[in-house]
Design an enzyme around this catalytic site. Sequence first.
Site, PDB file in Angstrom:
ATOM      1  N   HIS A  38       0.860  -1.190   0.000  1.00 17.15           N
ATOM      2  CA  HIS A  38       0.000   0.000   0.000  1.00 17.15           C
ATOM      3  C   HIS A  38       0.891   1.234   0.000  1.00 17.15           C
ATOM      4  O   HIS A  38       1.742   1.367   0.897  1.00 17.15           O
ATOM      5  CB  HIS A  38      -0.889   0.016   1.241  1.00 17.15           C
ATOM      6  CG  HIS A  38      -1.761  -1.194   1.381  1.00 17.15           C
ATOM      7  ND1 HIS A  38      -3.098  -1.181   1.051  1.00 17.15           N
ATOM      8  CD2 HIS A  38      -1.483  -2.463   1.795  1.00 17.15           C
ATOM      9  CE1 HIS A  38      -3.608  -2.393   1.263  1.00 17.15           C
ATOM     10  NE2 HIS A  38      -2.644  -3.185   1.719  1.00 17.15           N
ATOM     11  N   ASP A  82       3.333  -5.404   2.157  1.00 17.29           N
ATOM     12  CA  ASP A  82       2.063  -4.875   2.683  1.00 17.29           C
ATOM     13  C   ASP A  82       2.165  -3.395   3.070  1.00 17.29           C
ATOM     14  O   ASP A  82       1.782  -2.529   2.296  1.00 17.29           O
ATOM     15  CB  ASP A  82       1.570  -5.732   3.851  1.00 17.29           C
ATOM     16  CG  ASP A  82       0.073  -5.605   4.088  1.00 17.29           C
ATOM     17  OD1 ASP A  82      -0.614  -4.985   3.260  1.00 17.29           O
ATOM     18  OD2 ASP A  82      -0.413  -6.151   5.101  1.00 17.29           O
ATOM     19  N   GLU A 103      -7.152 -12.557   6.619  1.00 18.65           N
ATOM     20  CA  GLU A 103      -6.080 -11.932   7.396  1.00 18.65           C
ATOM     21  C   GLU A 103      -6.589 -11.744   8.833  1.00 18.65           C
ATOM     22  O   GLU A 103      -6.199 -12.480   9.723  1.00 18.65           O
ATOM     23  CB  GLU A 103      -5.681 -10.571   6.785  1.00 18.65           C
ATOM     24  CG  GLU A 103      -4.597  -9.833   7.562  1.00 18.65           C
ATOM     25  CD  GLU A 103      -4.488  -8.342   7.200  1.00 18.65           C
ATOM     26  OE1 GLU A 103      -5.455  -7.759   6.671  1.00 18.65           O
ATOM     27  OE2 GLU A 103      -3.428  -7.754   7.498  1.00 18.65           O
TER      28      GLU A 103
HETATM   29  N1  HPA Z   1      -5.231  -5.134   5.681  1.00 20.60           N
HETATM   30  C1  HPA Z   1      -6.331  -4.403   5.533  1.00 20.60           C
HETATM   31  N2  HPA Z   1      -6.280  -3.130   5.198  1.00 20.60           N
HETATM   32  C2  HPA Z   1      -5.104  -2.555   4.997  1.00 20.60           C
HETATM   33  C3  HPA Z   1      -3.951  -3.274   5.147  1.00 20.60           C
HETATM   34  C4  HPA Z   1      -4.015  -4.640   5.489  1.00 20.60           C
HETATM   35  O1  HPA Z   1      -3.024  -5.368   5.630  1.00 20.60           O
HETATM   36  N3  HPA Z   1      -2.947  -2.413   4.875  1.00 20.60           N
HETATM   37  C5  HPA Z   1      -3.499  -1.224   4.565  1.00 20.60           C
HETATM   38  N4  HPA Z   1      -4.806  -1.303   4.642  1.00 20.60           N
HETATM   39 ZN    ZN Z   2      -2.710  -5.114   2.522  1.00 21.70          ZN
END
Ligand code: HPA
Ligand code: ZN
Length: 333
Positions: free
Chosen positions: A15, A275, A197
């Site tokens: 991101h 990530d 997750e």
């Molecule tokens: N998960 C969900 N939303 C997010 C993440 C993530 O790992 N990183 C940035 N926004």
């Molecule tokens: Zn993510």
Amino acid sequence: MTTIAALPKAELHCHIEGAMAPALTRAIAQRNGVTLPAGLFSGQGGGYAWRDFNEFLVAYDAAADAMRTAEDYGELMYGYLAGCAAEGAIYVEMFVSPDHAIAIGLGFAAQLAGLTAAIDRAEAEFGIVSRLIPCCIRHLGPDRALEVARLVVAEAHPYIVGFGMAGDELQHAPADFAPAFRVADRAGLACTVHAGEVAGAHSVRDAIAALPVRRIGHGVRAIEDPALVAELARRGIVLEVCPGSNLALGLYPDAVSHPLRRLLEAGCRVTLNSDDPAFFATSIGKEYAMASSRMGLSASELLAITRTAIESAFVDSDTRRALLARIEKGEPT
Ligand code: HPA
Ligand code: ZN
């Protein structure tokens, strides 16, 4: 360079707002006259301060809120890609959040202009190729997601190759977002969604049943349902695995407990990703290094992971062919 450091790497799940290191956030906030919230950084070490997933999301929003201009996004993207190239990455597919650009009064078109200029500059200087996946934010709800999908489709750009969804996985159901994903899918954007997750295997199951996705962001908690793992393997749905993020957020106590290797052994197509590297003290190079040193993956297994990433990247076929040729040549060594 060690073998792993020299290995060609690629990532599909990062991101941009999560790639902003604290020092850059401070500098950008200062030049924009933005006062950062007290407590955004920890006393010791000066990293972002958060204790759980929800606090992480709050800190993430606060850091992104320091930006104001296309140049802010461009500086962030250029610096990030330069660092990835130095670690051996040949390709980065980057999530970008139009909602965050709108929240700071910048708007998606200007955010995109800053990012695409940085992508061109980084490719010219370092040979690294990058593409963008705008994503909606799950906890902002299905109506907002549909608006974001429409906005993304209206701003068509050759570097926009996909559509995704991040945010709080515990809010809403995947099916609620089917209209947003339908808009993206019909416009030819390849889709991915965060699932498995914060929530368990059922979340991955619901996502692949309801949404036109080729990949799953994270997806690691599919491991809790062997039949689902078998289905992911059979359907060739690619998992964007982010071990450092999972450890930082406490999904697993240590690298040995992380399911990456078990997913691979079950025949799943997996990739390695950073990530939100600025929040989770990681980088694409560190992810490959950890998979090697703490999860026991060999250099040839890691090279196969890079190959999987390029094969499942949302790029056009000419770009894919060129990137695969670089892997076969062993670039970037
Ligand atoms: N998960 C969900 N939303 C997010 C993440 C993530 O790992 N990183 C940035 N926004
Ligand atoms: Zn993510």
